[in-house]
Design a protein around this motif. Structure first.
Motif, PDB file in Angstrom:
ATOM      1  N   PHE A  34       0.855  -1.186   0.000  1.00  0.00           N
ATOM      2  CA  PHE A  34       0.000   0.000   0.000  1.00  0.00           C
ATOM      3  C   PHE A  34       0.892   1.238   0.000  1.00  0.00           C
ATOM      4  O   PHE A  34       1.583   1.512   0.991  1.00  0.00           O
ATOM      5  N   GLU A  39       2.819  -4.920   3.661  1.00  0.00           N
ATOM      6  CA  GLU A  39       1.981  -5.366   4.771  1.00  0.00           C
ATOM      7  C   GLU A  39       1.686  -6.850   4.640  1.00  0.00           C
ATOM      8  O   GLU A  39       1.271  -7.321   3.582  1.00  0.00           O
ATOM      9  N   MET A  41      -0.483 -10.059   5.066  1.00  0.00           N
ATOM     10  CA  MET A  41      -1.915 -10.316   5.110  1.00  0.00           C
ATOM     11  C   MET A  41      -2.255 -11.172   6.314  1.00  0.00           C
ATOM     12  O   MET A  41      -1.378 -11.749   6.966  1.00  0.00           O
ATOM     13  N   SER A  42      -3.553 -11.254   6.608  1.00  0.00           N
ATOM     14  CA  SER A  42      -4.040 -12.065   7.721  1.00  0.00           C
ATOM     15  C   SER A  42      -3.686 -13.529   7.491  1.00  0.00           C
ATOM     16  O   SER A  42      -3.358 -13.926   6.369  1.00  0.00           O
ATOM     17  N   SER A 120      -9.256  -8.285   8.962  1.00  0.00           N
ATOM     18  CA  SER A 120      -9.102  -7.506   7.724  1.00  0.00           C
ATOM     19  C   SER A 120     -10.087  -6.348   7.599  1.00  0.00           C
ATOM     20  O   SER A 120     -10.080  -5.654   6.579  1.00  0.00           O
ATOM     21  N   SER A 122     -10.420  -3.256   8.917  1.00  0.00           N
ATOM     22  CA  SER A 122      -9.847  -1.931   8.675  1.00  0.00           C
ATOM     23  C   SER A 122      -9.137  -1.879   7.329  1.00  0.00           C
ATOM     24  O   SER A 122      -9.270  -0.909   6.574  1.00  0.00           O
ATOM     25  N   ARG A 123      -8.411  -2.943   7.008  1.00  0.00           N
ATOM     26  CA  ARG A 123      -7.692  -2.990   5.731  1.00  0.00           C
ATOM     27  C   ARG A 123      -8.670  -2.899   4.560  1.00  0.00           C
ATOM     28  O   ARG A 123      -8.463  -2.139   3.610  1.00  0.00           O
ATOM     29  N   ASP A 124      -9.767  -3.671   4.614  1.00  0.00           N
ATOM     30  CA  ASP A 124     -10.704  -3.720   3.494  1.00  0.00           C
ATOM     31  C   ASP A 124     -11.551  -2.458   3.375  1.00  0.00           C
ATOM     32  O   ASP A 124     -11.854  -2.005   2.268  1.00  0.00           O
ATOM     33  N   LYS A 127      -8.060   1.120   4.018  1.00  0.00           N
ATOM     34  CA  LYS A 127      -6.868   1.149   3.159  1.00  0.00           C
ATOM     35  C   LYS A 127      -7.177   0.726   1.735  1.00  0.00           C
ATOM     36  O   LYS A 127      -6.836   1.421   0.773  1.00  0.00           O
ATOM     37  N   LYS A 128      -7.815  -0.436   1.586  1.00  0.00           N
ATOM     38  CA  LYS A 128      -8.063  -0.922   0.226  1.00  0.00           C
ATOM     39  C   LYS A 128      -9.068  -0.048  -0.500  1.00  0.00           C
ATOM     40  O   LYS A 128      -8.936   0.204  -1.702  1.00  0.00           O
TER      41      LYS A 128
END
Length: 200
Positions: A34, A39, A41-42, A120, A122-124, A127-128
Motif C-alpha cells: 500500500f 503489509e 496479510m491475515s 481484515s 480496517s484494511r478492506d 486502506k483498500k
C-alpha cells in the motif's frame, strides 16, 4: 538476528516496489503493498471465507463468463509499482484481457471483491477502499459473513459512493455489470458455511 530478518527489516524501511516484493524469498506468508509499504496479510482464509468466495465465483461464472473473466486470490493485482493487492475475487471484461499477464493483473479490474475476515476489516474498509478509488476501479464489493450483507461501492469521480446494501433475499444487481444477478442469501447456503455460521 538472522540474515532473512535483516532483509525484511530493510524492506520495511524503504519504499517497496513490485520488483522488490517479487524478489523477496518465499517465507510462507502473503503480502500486499500500500503506497510503498509492505503489509503482511491475515492468516490463511477461514472455511467460511473460502466457501463464500467459491460460491460467488460459481454464481458469477454461470452468469458472466461470456463477457468477463473471473479470477480469485492468491493473485497479484499490480495497480502501480507501489500498490500491489490481492482481492479475494475480481472480474475483468474480456475486451480488457491485455491486463492479464504472467505476473498477474496489471491495471484496474472492472470489479474487486473482498470478504471481510476478523483481522481484515480496517484494511478492506479503509486502506483498500482508498487504494481502489485512487486507481479508478469502477465497483468494489465488501461482503461481511457475520452480518451476511454485501456493500456495493460505486466510483463517483474521486471517491466511492455506497450504491447499495444487499441483505437477506435482496437481489444483487449492478448497473455497471448487467450480467450480475443473484440473491445475496445464496452466498451463505453452502452446507459447511451454514453449519459454521450457525454455530457462532
Amino acid at each position: 538476528m538472522s540474515g532473512n530478518q535483516d532483509d525484511k527489516n530493510r524492506i520495511k524501511e524503504q519504499s517497496v516496489t513490485y520488483e522488490v516484493y517479487a524478489a523477496m524469498p518465499e517465507d510462507g506468508y502473503r503480502y500486499e503493498i500500500f503506497d510503498g509499504e509492505l503489509e503482511m496479510m491475515s492468516p490463511g482464509p477461514s472455511v467460511v471465507h473460502q466457501g463464500i468466495v467459491g460460491k460467488l465465483q460459481f454464481i458469477l461464472r454461470n452468469t458472466c463468463h461470456s463477457e468477463y473473466t473471473i479470477l480469485i486470490a492468491p493473485l497479484d493485482v499490480i495497480l502501480s509499482p507501489t500498490n500491489v493487492v490481492q482481492p479475494d475475487l475480481l472480474m475483468i471484461h474480456n475486451t480488457r484481457l491485455n491486463l492479464v499477464t504472467m505476473r498477474g493483473v496489471e491495471g484496474a479490474p472492472d470489479l474487486v471483491v473482498e470478504i471481510i475476515s476478523p483481522g481484515s476489516r480496517s484494511r478492506d474498509k479503509v486502506k483498500k477502499l482508498r487504494i481502489y478509488v485512487q486507481h479508478g476501479i469502477p465497483e468494489y464489493w465488501i461482503i461481511d459473513s457475520e452480518s451476511r450483507v454485501l456493500e456495493q461501492y460505486l466510483l463517483a469521480g474521486d471517491h466511492y459512493e455506497l450504491g447499495n446494501l444487499f441483505e437477506g433475499d435482496d437481489p444483487v444487481i449492478s448497473d455497471k455489470l448487467p450480467c450480475v444477478s443473484f440473491i445475496i442469501s445464496d452466498l451463505f447456503k453452502d452446507t459447511v458455511v451454514q453449519k459454521l455460521l450457525s454455530s457462532n
